[in-house]
Design a protein around this motif. Structure first.
Motif, PDB file in Angstrom:
ATOM      1  N   LEU A  53      28.091  51.567  25.924  1.00 16.83           N
ATOM      2  CA  LEU A  53      26.822  50.809  26.283  1.00 16.83           C
ATOM      3  C   LEU A  53      26.123  50.291  25.016  1.00 16.83           C
ATOM      4  CD1 LEU A  53      24.935  50.242  28.542  1.00 16.83           C
ATOM      5  CD2 LEU A  53      24.017  52.485  28.475  1.00 16.83           C
ATOM      6  N   GLN A  54      25.750  51.086  23.969  1.00 17.47           N
ATOM      7  CA  GLN A  54      24.921  50.942  22.951  1.00 17.47           C
ATOM      8  C   GLN A  54      25.648  49.626  22.251  1.00 17.47           C
ATOM      9  OE1 GLN A  54      25.487  54.407  20.743  1.00 17.47           O
ATOM     10  NE2 GLN A  54      23.339  55.151  21.344  1.00 17.47           N
ATOM     11  N   LYS A  55      27.004  49.263  22.006  1.00 17.06           N
ATOM     12  CA  LYS A  55      27.466  48.221  21.465  1.00 17.06           C
ATOM     13  C   LYS A  55      27.127  47.059  22.412  1.00 17.06           C
ATOM     14  CE  LYS A  55      31.611  50.525  19.538  1.00 17.06           C
ATOM     15  NZ  LYS A  55      33.001  50.894  19.426  1.00 17.06           N
ATOM     16  N   ALA A  56      27.453  47.059  23.552  1.00 14.85           N
ATOM     17  CA  ALA A  56      26.813  45.879  24.598  1.00 14.85           C
ATOM     18  C   ALA A  56      25.501  45.638  24.441  1.00 14.85           C
ATOM     19  CB  ALA A  56      27.294  46.302  26.246  1.00 14.85           C
ATOM     20  N   HIS A  57      24.539  46.704  24.205  1.00 14.42           N
ATOM     21  CA  HIS A  57      23.076  46.489  24.131  1.00 14.42           C
ATOM     22  C   HIS A  57      22.955  45.368  22.973  1.00 14.42           C
ATOM     23  CE1 HIS A  57      18.839  47.287  24.852  1.00 14.42           C
ATOM     24  NE2 HIS A  57      18.926  47.616  23.309  1.00 14.42           N
ATOM     25  N   VAL A  58      23.595  46.111  21.755  1.00 16.46           N
ATOM     26  CA  VAL A  58      23.392  45.335  20.437  1.00 16.46           C
ATOM     27  C   VAL A  58      23.962  43.766  20.424  1.00 16.46           C
ATOM     28  CG1 VAL A  58      23.970  45.181  17.987  1.00 16.46           C
ATOM     29  CG2 VAL A  58      23.028  47.513  19.041  1.00 16.46           C
ATOM     30  N   LEU A  59      25.002  43.706  21.116  1.00 18.43           N
ATOM     31  CA  LEU A  59      25.754  42.308  21.071  1.00 18.43           C
ATOM     32  C   LEU A  59      24.941  41.516  22.049  1.00 18.43           C
ATOM     33  CD1 LEU A  59      29.496  43.150  21.237  1.00 18.43           C
ATOM     34  CD2 LEU A  59      28.246  42.097  19.388  1.00 18.43           C
ATOM     35  N   GLY A  60      24.217  41.952  23.078  1.00 17.91           N
ATOM     36  CA  GLY A  60      23.127  41.206  23.740  1.00 17.91           C
ATOM     37  C   GLY A  60      21.925  40.572  23.093  1.00 17.91           C
ATOM     38  N   TYR A  61      21.610  41.431  22.235  1.00 16.06           N
ATOM     39  CA  TYR A  61      20.639  40.979  21.206  1.00 16.06           C
ATOM     40  C   TYR A  61      21.055  39.844  20.288  1.00 16.06           C
ATOM     41  CZ  TYR A  61      17.094  44.471  22.894  1.00 16.06           C
ATOM     42  OH  TYR A  61      16.047  45.276  23.268  1.00 16.06           O
ATOM     43  N   VAL A  62      22.303  40.032  19.932  1.00 16.65           N
ATOM     44  CA  VAL A  62      22.567  39.323  18.867  1.00 16.65           C
ATOM     45  C   VAL A  62      23.052  37.601  19.697  1.00 16.65           C
ATOM     46  CG1 VAL A  62      24.834  38.379  17.595  1.00 16.65           C
ATOM     47  CG2 VAL A  62      23.763  40.749  17.610  1.00 16.65           C
ATOM     48  N   VAL A  63      23.589  37.754  20.960  1.00 20.17           N
ATOM     49  CA  VAL A  63      23.650  36.516  21.640  1.00 20.17           C
ATOM     50  C   VAL A  63      22.228  35.862  21.833  1.00 20.17           C
ATOM     51  CG1 VAL A  63      24.442  35.561  23.965  1.00 20.17           C
ATOM     52  CG2 VAL A  63      25.671  37.301  22.601  1.00 20.17           C
ATOM     53  N   ALA A  64      21.297  36.766  22.245  1.00 26.02           N
ATOM     54  CA  ALA A  64      19.931  36.144  22.554  1.00 26.02           C
ATOM     55  C   ALA A  64      19.309  35.605  21.243  1.00 26.02           C
ATOM     56  CB  ALA A  64      19.133  37.169  23.178  1.00 26.02           C
ATOM     57  N   TYR A  65      19.646  36.236  20.204  1.00 29.48           N
ATOM     58  CA  TYR A  65      19.220  35.750  18.888  1.00 29.48           C
ATOM     59  C   TYR A  65      19.686  34.289  18.640  1.00 29.48           C
ATOM     60  CZ  TYR A  65      18.084  34.882  14.139  1.00 29.48           C
ATOM     61  OH  TYR A  65      17.781  34.300  12.890  1.00 29.48           O
ATOM     62  N   LEU A  66      21.006  34.254  18.743  1.00 35.60           N
ATOM     63  CA  LEU A  66      21.847  33.102  18.504  1.00 35.60           C
ATOM     64  C   LEU A  66      21.372  32.068  19.315  1.00 35.60           C
ATOM     65  CD1 LEU A  66      25.128  34.530  17.755  1.00 35.60           C
ATOM     66  CD2 LEU A  66      23.627  33.411  15.848  1.00 35.60           C
ATOM     67  N   GLU A  67      21.031  32.180  20.644  1.00 37.63           N
ATOM     68  CA  GLU A  67      20.899  31.126  21.511  1.00 37.63           C
ATOM     69  C   GLU A  67      19.566  30.693  21.368  1.00 37.63           C
ATOM     70  OE1 GLU A  67      21.678  33.006  25.364  1.00 37.63           O
ATOM     71  OE2 GLU A  67      23.726  32.586  25.404  1.00 37.63           O
ATOM     72  N   ARG A  68      18.413  31.538  20.945  1.00 33.56           N
ATOM     73  CA  ARG A  68      17.133  31.095  20.524  1.00 33.56           C
ATOM     74  C   ARG A  68      17.066  30.245  19.289  1.00 33.56           C
ATOM     75  NH1 ARG A  68      13.563  36.634  21.735  1.00 33.56           N
ATOM     76  NH2 ARG A  68      13.687  36.343  23.959  1.00 33.56           N
ATOM     77  N   GLU A  69      18.284  30.474  18.607  1.00 28.39           N
ATOM     78  CA  GLU A  69      18.305  29.625  17.209  1.00 28.39           C
ATOM     79  C   GLU A  69      19.188  28.219  17.442  1.00 28.39           C
ATOM     80  OE1 GLU A  69      17.201  30.286  14.152  1.00 28.39           O
ATOM     81  OE2 GLU A  69      15.780  31.714  15.287  1.00 28.39           O
ATOM     82  N   GLY A  70      19.390  28.101  18.885  1.00 29.01           N
ATOM     83  CA  GLY A  70      19.979  26.800  19.068  1.00 29.01           C
ATOM     84  C   GLY A  70      21.561  26.696  19.052  1.00 29.01           C
ATOM     85  N   VAL A  71      22.080  28.099  18.980  1.00 24.80           N
ATOM     86  CA  VAL A  71      23.731  28.270  18.992  1.00 24.80           C
ATOM     87  C   VAL A  71      24.204  28.124  20.326  1.00 24.80           C
ATOM     88  CG1 VAL A  71      25.575  29.432  18.164  1.00 24.80           C
ATOM     89  CG2 VAL A  71      23.683  29.367  16.783  1.00 24.80           C
TER      90      VAL A  71
END
Length: 122
Positions: free
Chosen positions: A96-114
Motif C-alpha cells: 500500500l505504501q509503495k502504491a501511495h508513493v508511486l501515485g505521487y511520482v505519477v502525479a508529479y510527472l504528469e504535472r511536469e508534462g510527462v
C-alpha cells in the motif's frame, strides 16, 4: 513505537547528522530512538526532515502521510546514493505504501508534462 531510527538507517544518516539538521543533540536522537518521549516541536522537525507525517514518524499510522505540496517541490538531484536510499526505503514499505508513493511520482510527472501512459507504452 517510533520510526526515527528506521528512517535514519534507511537513508544512511547518523544520529549526529540528524541532530544537526533539526537543532537537537545526538543524545536527544538516541533517547528518542529508544522510546523516550519526544516533544511536538522536535517530532514535527524530524517528520519534516524525512518528509513524513508526525503520526507516521511516531508509529500511529502506516501511511507516510505526505502532503500534496510535496509533489510541487522542485526535483531533487538524483545520485547513486539517493537511488540506493530509495531502493532501501521501498524494501521496508508495504504494498500500500509503495502504491501511495508511486501515485505521487505519477502525479508529479504528469504535472511536469510527462505523458506517463505513453512512456510506459499504454
Amino acid at each position: 513505537m517510533n520510526r526515527i531510527k528506521e528512517l535514519r538507517k534507511t537513508f544512511g544518516i547518523t544520529q549526529k547528522e540528524l541532530a544537526e539538521a533539526v537543532g537537537a543533540t545526538q543524545r536527544n536522537i538516541s533517547y528518542w530512538e529508544t522510546g523516550i518521549e519526544i516533544n511536538a516541536s522536535f517530532a514535527s522537525k524530524i517528520a519534516n526532515y524525512f518528509d513524513v507525517s508526525v503520526d507516521y514518524l511516531l508509529g500511529l499510522e502506516d501511511d507516510f502521510g505526505h502532503k500534496e505540496e510535496v509533489i510541487r517541490r522542485p526535483p531533487y538531484e538524483v545520485t547513486d546514493k539517493s537511488l540506493q536510499n530509495i531502493i532501501k526505503l521501498f524494501g521496508v514499505m508495504s504494498e500500500l505504501q509503495k502504491a501511495h508513493v508511486l501515485g505521487y511520482v505519477v502525479a508529479y510527472l504528469e504535472r511536469e508534462g510527462v505523458n506517463v501512459g505513453k512512456v510506459l507504452g499504454y
